[in-house]
Motif scaffolding. Structure first.
Motif, PDB file in Angstrom:
ATOM      1  N   VAL A 160       0.561  -1.192   0.000  1.00 45.00           N
ATOM      2  CA  VAL A 160      -0.024  -0.058   0.012  1.00 45.00           C
ATOM      3  C   VAL A 160       0.981   1.113   0.051  1.00 45.00           C
ATOM      4  N   ASP A 161       0.531   2.044  -0.740  1.00 37.76           N
ATOM      5  CA  ASP A 161       1.503   3.539  -0.797  1.00 37.76           C
ATOM      6  C   ASP A 161       0.520   4.576  -1.345  1.00 37.76           C
ATOM      7  N   SER A 162       0.861   5.708  -1.373  1.00 34.54           N
ATOM      8  CA  SER A 162       0.308   6.726  -1.891  1.00 34.54           C
ATOM      9  C   SER A 162       1.277   7.666  -2.915  1.00 34.54           C
ATOM     10  N   THR A 163       0.755   8.306  -3.803  1.00 36.09           N
ATOM     11  CA  THR A 163       1.529   8.803  -4.802  1.00 36.09           C
ATOM     12  C   THR A 163       0.947  10.180  -4.955  1.00 36.09           C
ATOM     13  N   VAL A 164       1.876  11.430  -5.388  1.00 30.10           N
ATOM     14  CA  VAL A 164       1.527  12.627  -5.499  1.00 30.10           C
ATOM     15  C   VAL A 164       1.147  13.035  -6.945  1.00 30.10           C
ATOM     16  N   ASP A 165       0.015  13.611  -7.443  1.00 29.88           N
ATOM     17  CA  ASP A 165      -0.007  13.792  -8.839  1.00 29.88           C
ATOM     18  C   ASP A 165      -0.474  15.381  -8.963  1.00 29.88           C
ATOM     19  N   THR A 166       0.712  16.193  -9.568  1.00 32.30           N
ATOM     20  CA  THR A 166       0.538  17.637  -9.573  1.00 32.30           C
ATOM     21  C   THR A 166      -0.318  17.826 -10.963  1.00 32.30           C
ATOM     22  N   VAL A 167      -1.271  18.954 -10.402  1.00 32.14           N
ATOM     23  CA  VAL A 167      -2.305  19.752 -11.369  1.00 32.14           C
ATOM     24  C   VAL A 167      -1.782  20.946 -11.831  1.00 32.14           C
ATOM     25  N   CYS A 168      -2.367  21.233 -12.765  1.00 40.62           N
ATOM     26  CA  CYS A 168      -2.013  22.752 -13.226  1.00 40.62           C
ATOM     27  C   CYS A 168      -3.387  23.654 -13.068  1.00 40.62           C
ATOM     28  N   GLY A 169      -3.251  24.658 -12.535  1.00 41.87           N
ATOM     29  CA  GLY A 169      -4.510  25.643 -12.215  1.00 41.87           C
ATOM     30  C   GLY A 169      -5.170  25.031 -11.069  1.00 41.87           C
ATOM     31  N   ARG A 170      -6.327  25.255 -10.672  1.00 43.62           N
ATOM     32  CA  ARG A 170      -7.017  25.101  -9.642  1.00 43.62           C
ATOM     33  C   ARG A 170      -8.240  23.796 -10.193  1.00 43.62           C
ATOM     34  N   GLN A 171      -7.779  22.783 -10.079  1.00 42.97           N
ATOM     35  CA  GLN A 171      -8.627  21.627 -10.540  1.00 42.97           C
ATOM     36  C   GLN A 171      -9.481  21.264  -9.463  1.00 42.97           C
ATOM     37  N   GLU A 172     -10.708  20.655  -9.464  1.00 39.18           N
ATOM     38  CA  GLU A 172     -11.502  20.383  -8.535  1.00 39.18           C
ATOM     39  C   GLU A 172     -11.081  19.108  -7.662  1.00 39.18           C
ATOM     40  N   ASN A 179       4.578  17.708  -1.680  1.00 36.53           N
ATOM     41  CA  ASN A 179       4.748  17.632  -3.080  1.00 36.53           C
ATOM     42  C   ASN A 179       6.437  17.739  -3.491  1.00 36.53           C
ATOM     43  N   PRO A 180       6.878  16.653  -3.296  1.00 35.62           N
ATOM     44  CA  PRO A 180       8.443  16.678  -3.387  1.00 35.62           C
ATOM     45  C   PRO A 180       8.791  17.220  -4.806  1.00 35.62           C
ATOM     46  N   LYS A 181       8.216  16.798  -5.725  1.00 29.07           N
ATOM     47  CA  LYS A 181       8.607  17.383  -7.221  1.00 29.07           C
ATOM     48  C   LYS A 181       8.598  18.813  -7.288  1.00 29.07           C
ATOM     49  N   LYS A 182       7.360  19.239  -6.868  1.00 30.74           N
ATOM     50  CA  LYS A 182       7.000  20.685  -7.276  1.00 30.74           C
ATOM     51  C   LYS A 182       6.210  21.273  -5.991  1.00 30.74           C
ATOM     52  N   LYS A 183       7.111  21.770  -5.050  1.00 31.24           N
ATOM     53  CA  LYS A 183       6.661  22.346  -3.855  1.00 31.24           C
ATOM     54  C   LYS A 183       5.837  23.544  -3.999  1.00 31.24           C
ATOM     55  N   GLY A 184       4.796  23.578  -3.239  1.00 33.07           N
ATOM     56  CA  GLY A 184       3.830  24.795  -3.303  1.00 33.07           C
ATOM     57  C   GLY A 184       2.538  24.525  -4.444  1.00 33.07           C
ATOM     58  N   ALA A 185       2.885  23.586  -5.107  1.00 33.94           N
ATOM     59  CA  ALA A 185       1.837  23.388  -6.163  1.00 33.94           C
ATOM     60  C   ALA A 185       0.567  22.634  -5.975  1.00 33.94           C
ATOM     61  N   GLY A 209      -5.152  16.899  -2.447  1.00 36.22           N
ATOM     62  CA  GLY A 209      -3.571  16.804  -2.242  1.00 36.22           C
ATOM     63  C   GLY A 209      -3.145  17.158  -0.937  1.00 36.22           C
ATOM     64  N   ASN A 210      -3.706  17.640   0.210  1.00 38.04           N
ATOM     65  CA  ASN A 210      -3.559  17.893   1.508  1.00 38.04           C
ATOM     66  C   ASN A 210      -3.912  16.602   2.467  1.00 38.04           C
ATOM     67  N   ALA A 211      -4.294  15.645   2.051  1.00 37.98           N
ATOM     68  CA  ALA A 211      -4.558  14.359   2.842  1.00 37.98           C
ATOM     69  C   ALA A 211      -3.146  13.731   3.010  1.00 37.98           C
ATOM     70  N   PHE A 212      -3.130  13.487   4.645  1.00 38.94           N
ATOM     71  CA  PHE A 212      -1.929  12.918   4.930  1.00 38.94           C
ATOM     72  C   PHE A 212      -1.761  11.459   4.524  1.00 38.94           C
ATOM     73  N   THR A 213      -0.586  10.831   4.410  1.00 42.90           N
ATOM     74  CA  THR A 213      -0.600   9.527   3.927  1.00 42.90           C
ATOM     75  C   THR A 213      -1.488   8.469   4.363  1.00 42.90           C
ATOM     76  N   SER A 214      -1.745   8.219   5.716  1.00 42.79           N
ATOM     77  CA  SER A 214      -2.367   7.225   6.179  1.00 42.79           C
ATOM     78  C   SER A 214      -3.942   7.680   6.261  1.00 42.79           C
ATOM     79  N   ASN A 215      -4.234   8.897   5.740  1.00 42.52           N
ATOM     80  CA  ASN A 215      -5.739   9.046   5.982  1.00 42.52           C
ATOM     81  C   ASN A 215      -6.603   8.273   5.476  1.00 42.52           C
ATOM     82  N   GLY A 216      -7.565   7.720   6.304  1.00 41.44           N
ATOM     83  CA  GLY A 216      -8.625   6.766   5.858  1.00 41.44           C
ATOM     84  C   GLY A 216      -8.178   5.307   5.425  1.00 41.44           C
ATOM     85  N   VAL A 217      -6.923   4.957   5.917  1.00 42.80           N
ATOM     86  CA  VAL A 217      -6.326   3.537   5.608  1.00 42.80           C
ATOM     87  C   VAL A 217      -6.975   2.530   6.248  1.00 42.80           C
ATOM     88  N   VAL A 218      -7.432   2.691   7.112  1.00 44.73           N
ATOM     89  CA  VAL A 218      -8.525   1.542   7.859  1.00 44.73           C
ATOM     90  C   VAL A 218      -9.735   1.192   7.048  1.00 44.73           C
TER      91      VAL A 218
END
Length: 317
Positions: A160-172, A179-185, A209-218
């Motif tokens: 089980v793992d989580s991943t960060v998917d950066t978006v452009c603009g203010r996507q819903e 965000n290790p690849k693009k901080k602040g995005a 994007g602001n969900a912690f890694t283990s949020n909802g894991v149970v």
């Protein structure tokens, strides 16, 4: 490659092809030949029928295309490298691919998007169930053919793992978070479970994007186990973000195992107190096994640690 024969029907949207023979000639070549086995496989397993049964969706009597259609078109398009609905229609612009799949009329991008916007929250949950249904059917086919016993094995490792998917603009649904690849995005932070043996994605949850890694894991794990064979015991494997007491307690009560990287503030002090033994055949390596109860836990649990002796520094900082 091109089809030498395509059966005909009265539909002005689809031709239900029964047998399609492929020939190699200098005419009618296609750049999407790699998708032909995919299309034929989905047809053979009755993919569209399963979608219709699992995710009921009504459209008007005059509608040319339905939810099961756009799901199939999008799935094949993504396998062909499409990253947007516009590119999905580009993949299906290939005339040979359309003939093999029996499509006479492909919906335009706006039609696909409009149909997907009609999907309700209930149907989204049904889509989650659909993925488990399809996987179960696949495992049973492999078992009957003697190619795999994945579905009947008593123990399986699940990563089980989580991943960060950066978006452009203010996507819903997007938000600023880790965000290790693009901080602040802004980004999404989906959570996924993989079957270690086959590399299948068993389950995926879409998260902001602001969900912690283990949020909802149970709850995530509860849903995962509900769709796996009852006789299957899993070994949950994850990084330190999943070192959560509630998760460990849940897995213990259900009789499942886990291997999770430890994250403790007093870890160095705790390890310094333990007895260490050399690891045979690994010069400089030592290991330690001990029981420890963290604050808030109902009982102690087993910890396993390894360390390696580092060479002395040369005096440089």
């Amino acid at each position: 490659m091109k089809p030498s024969k395509v059966s005909k029907s009265s539909s002005h949207v689809r031709n239900r092809t029964r047998t399609v023979k492929m020939t190699s000639t200098a005419h009618g070549l296609t750049s999407q030949a790699g998708l032909i086995p995919v299309v034929k496989y989905l047809d053979r397993i009755g993919f569209e029928k399963t979608v219709k049964q699992s995710v009921p969706h009504r459209r008007g009597e005059n509608a040319d295309h339905h939810l099961s259609d756009v799901v199939l078109l999008t799935l094949v398009g993504m396998m062909g490298g499409a990253t947007s609905m516009a590119k999905v229609t580009t993949v299906w612009a290939d005339s040979v691919l359309r003939k093999v799949a029996g499509w006479i009329k492909i919906p335009v991008e706006t039609t696909i998007l409009r149909i997907f916007k009609e999907v309700s929250d209930r149907q989204i949950s049904q889509f989650e169930t659909l993925t488990h249904t399809l996987r179960g059917q696949h495992w049973r086919r492999l078992l009957r053919s003697g190619k795999s016993k994945t579905g009947i094995q008593s123990v399986q490792w699940v990563d089980v793992d989580s991943t960060v998917d950066t978006v452009c603009g203010r996507q819903e649904g997007s938000a600023k978070g880790f965000n290790p690849k693009k901080k602040g995005a802004r980004s999404y932070h989906p959570q996924l479970a993989f079957l270690a043996e086959t590399k299948e994605i068993l389950q995926a949850w879409f998260r902001t994007g602001n969900a912690f890694t283990s949020n909802g894991v149970v709850e995530f794990t509860k849903q995962l186990l509900a769709h796996l064979p009852n006789r299957m015991r899993i070994i949950f494997r994850g990084d330190s973000g999943y070192f959560v007491g509630d998760l460990l307690e849940f897995l213990d009560t259900r009789g499942h195992g886990y291997l999770i990287k430890v994250k403790l503030k007093n870890l160095n002090a705790l390890l310094a107190k333990q007895a260490w033994t050399a690891i045979q055949g690994r010069p400089g390596w030592e290991q330690s096994e001990f029981q420890y109860r963290c604050g808030g836990w109902s009982r102690s649990r087993q910890f396993v640690a390894v360390r390696i002796k580092q060479p002395k520094g040369d005096g440089k900082k």
